[in-house]
Design a protein around this motif. Structure first.
Motif, PDB file in Angstrom:
ATOM      1  N   GLY A 140       0.850  -1.449   0.130  1.00 37.74           N
ATOM      2  CA  GLY A 140      -0.029  -0.136  -0.009  1.00 37.74           C
ATOM      3  C   GLY A 140       0.822   1.457   0.030  1.00 37.74           C
ATOM      4  N   SER A 141       0.223   2.270  -0.141  1.00 40.84           N
ATOM      5  CA  SER A 141       0.966   3.714  -0.238  1.00 40.84           C
ATOM      6  C   SER A 141       1.074   4.206   1.204  1.00 40.84           C
ATOM      7  N   GLY A 142       0.498   3.399   2.309  1.00 38.62           N
ATOM      8  CA  GLY A 142       0.785   3.983   3.777  1.00 38.62           C
ATOM      9  C   GLY A 142       0.086   5.281   3.676  1.00 38.62           C
ATOM     10  N   HIS A 151     -40.474   0.031  15.220  1.00 42.20           N
ATOM     11  CA  HIS A 151     -39.210  -0.561  15.799  1.00 42.20           C
ATOM     12  C   HIS A 151     -38.023  -0.646  14.935  1.00 42.20           C
ATOM     13  N   TRP A 152     -38.089   0.367  13.857  1.00 40.63           N
ATOM     14  CA  TRP A 152     -36.966   0.331  12.808  1.00 40.63           C
ATOM     15  C   TRP A 152     -36.302   1.775  13.080  1.00 40.63           C
ATOM     16  N   GLY A 153     -34.908   1.890  13.000  1.00 44.01           N
ATOM     17  CA  GLY A 153     -34.304   3.065  13.433  1.00 44.01           C
ATOM     18  C   GLY A 153     -32.816   2.912  12.866  1.00 44.01           C
ATOM     19  N   ALA A 154     -31.790   3.829  13.541  1.00 45.86           N
ATOM     20  CA  ALA A 154     -30.525   3.927  13.071  1.00 45.86           C
ATOM     21  C   ALA A 154     -29.835   4.317  14.329  1.00 45.86           C
ATOM     22  N   VAL A 155     -28.548   3.793  14.248  1.00 47.78           N
ATOM     23  CA  VAL A 155     -27.733   3.900  15.409  1.00 47.78           C
ATOM     24  C   VAL A 155     -26.285   4.543  14.753  1.00 47.78           C
ATOM     25  N   ARG A 156     -25.709   5.628  15.330  1.00 48.62           N
ATOM     26  CA  ARG A 156     -24.442   6.535  15.020  1.00 48.62           C
ATOM     27  C   ARG A 156     -23.413   6.078  15.987  1.00 48.62           C
ATOM     28  N   VAL A 157     -22.160   5.998  15.507  1.00 48.97           N
ATOM     29  CA  VAL A 157     -21.201   5.833  16.370  1.00 48.97           C
ATOM     30  C   VAL A 157     -20.477   7.168  16.949  1.00 48.97           C
ATOM     31  N   ARG A 158     -20.639   7.392  18.107  1.00 46.22           N
ATOM     32  CA  ARG A 158     -19.960   8.770  18.472  1.00 46.22           C
ATOM     33  C   ARG A 158     -18.756   8.258  18.985  1.00 46.22           C
ATOM     34  N   ALA A 159     -17.647   8.574  18.149  1.00 47.45           N
ATOM     35  CA  ALA A 159     -16.239   7.993  18.514  1.00 47.45           C
ATOM     36  C   ALA A 159     -15.532   8.741  19.471  1.00 47.45           C
ATOM     37  N   ASP A 160     -14.824   8.051  20.317  1.00 49.28           N
ATOM     38  CA  ASP A 160     -13.835   8.565  21.171  1.00 49.28           C
ATOM     39  C   ASP A 160     -12.427   8.264  20.607  1.00 49.28           C
ATOM     40  N   GLN A 161     -12.262   7.600  19.691  1.00 51.24           N
ATOM     41  CA  GLN A 161     -10.996   6.997  19.281  1.00 51.24           C
ATOM     42  C   GLN A 161     -11.233   6.580  17.734  1.00 51.24           C
ATOM     43  N   VAL A 162     -10.448   6.999  16.840  1.00 49.65           N
ATOM     44  CA  VAL A 162     -10.309   6.652  15.411  1.00 49.65           C
ATOM     45  C   VAL A 162      -8.978   5.978  15.064  1.00 49.65           C
ATOM     46  N   GLU A 163      -8.753   5.267  14.555  1.00 53.48           N
ATOM     47  CA  GLU A 163      -7.725   4.846  13.830  1.00 53.48           C
ATOM     48  C   GLU A 163      -7.510   4.332  12.534  1.00 53.48           C
ATOM     49  N   PHE A 164      -6.503   5.064  11.644  1.00 49.50           N
ATOM     50  CA  PHE A 164      -6.274   4.975  10.362  1.00 49.50           C
ATOM     51  C   PHE A 164      -5.183   3.784  10.082  1.00 49.50           C
ATOM     52  N   TRP A 165      -5.647   2.711   9.512  1.00 47.76           N
ATOM     53  CA  TRP A 165      -4.552   1.712   9.130  1.00 47.76           C
ATOM     54  C   TRP A 165      -4.288   1.517   7.951  1.00 47.76           C
ATOM     55  N   ALA A 166      -3.140   1.451   7.507  1.00 45.75           N
ATOM     56  CA  ALA A 166      -2.535   1.632   6.033  1.00 45.75           C
ATOM     57  C   ALA A 166      -1.444   0.272   6.055  1.00 45.75           C
ATOM     58  N   GLY A 167      -1.800  -0.462   5.063  1.00 42.86           N
ATOM     59  CA  GLY A 167      -0.824  -1.543   5.238  1.00 42.86           C
ATOM     60  C   GLY A 167       0.463  -1.165   4.178  1.00 42.86           C
TER      61      GLY A 167
END
Length: 230
Positions: A16-18, A182-198
């Motif tokens: 990958g380009s990293g 009964h149908w809805g949606a969920v959002r992820v309120r992030a406390d941590q985000v990791e970017f992984w590049a091979g």
């Protein structure tokens, strides 16, 4: 297999380009958006990212962790989101423990984005707007499927679907099928985000942005970056 026979292991060098610190966008949201758009474009051009919005979602209950793959249907500075039957297994797990982890993974691009944080329900108005954009058949399925519950067989599923299809016939209008309660949606309120590049030789890039303020994913001051060993 003979006891002394060694199974061949398929190995791929991640060319990958990293992702260097100097390449990282100003905010997590800008970097996420950039990679998502590049994944979508690659699918259109090369066809080797068959579901760019596939989002693996991990929850937890008294039996331990649980993971499945859904489709990311919302992405804005508040975080990524997905739709679900709120009475499904994941819906009940999140109601009991809102801690959540999720990841977007694009193997052909040697990239992934990992999220850890808290699940929040998406506002009903946003859910209704999205629901009306779904194909008619998908809207009917939201009524027909008692998600995560045992099914009596494929025929039962098809019969239930047919009942709701007759109840909500397709006239080509968004209001043809109402949104189930009964149908809805969920959002992820992030406390941590990791970017992984091979990268080659397994010396991958891992840049983690951790929350240091109360702002959203597009507020640079609310995030601090750290490089982790691969």
């Amino acid at each position: 297999m003979a006891s002394d026979e060694v199974r061949a292991v398929l190995r791929t060098d991640y060319a990958g380009s990293g992702l260097g610190e100097e390449q990282l966008a100003a905010t997590p949201f800008q970097q996420i958006s950039r990679w998502v758009e590049e994944a979508r474009a690659r699918q259109e051009e090369q066809g080797d990212v068959p579901e760019p919005d596939a989002l693996s979602v991990a929850t937890v209950d008294e039996d331990g962790p649980d993971v499945r793959t859904v489709l990311m249907r919302f992405l804005d500075p508040r975080g990524p989101g997905f739709v679900t039957n709120l009475q499904s297994t994941k819906g009940r797990q999140l109601a009991g423990n809102p801690r959540i982890a999720a990841s977007l993974t694009w193997p052909s691009m040697f990239r992934a984005v990992r999220f850890r944080g808290t699940a929040e329900l998406v506002d009903r108005a946003e859910v209704e707007t999205y629901f009306q954009q779904r194909p008619w058949g998908s809207r009917v399925s939201a009524w027909a499927s008692d998600q995560s519950q045992p099914a009596g067989g494929r025929e039962q599923l098809e019969a239930t679907y047919a009942e709701y299809a007759a109840r909500f016939p397709d006239h080509g209008r968004p209001e043809d099928v109402p949104v189930p309660e009964h149908w809805g949606a969920v959002r992820v309120r992030a406390d941590q985000v990791e970017f992984w590049a091979g990268r080659i030789n397994r010396l991958h890039d891992r840049l983690v942005l951790a929350r240091v303020g109360d702002g959203d994913l597009d507020d640079a001051a609310s995030w601090a970056v750290t490089r982790l060993q691969p």
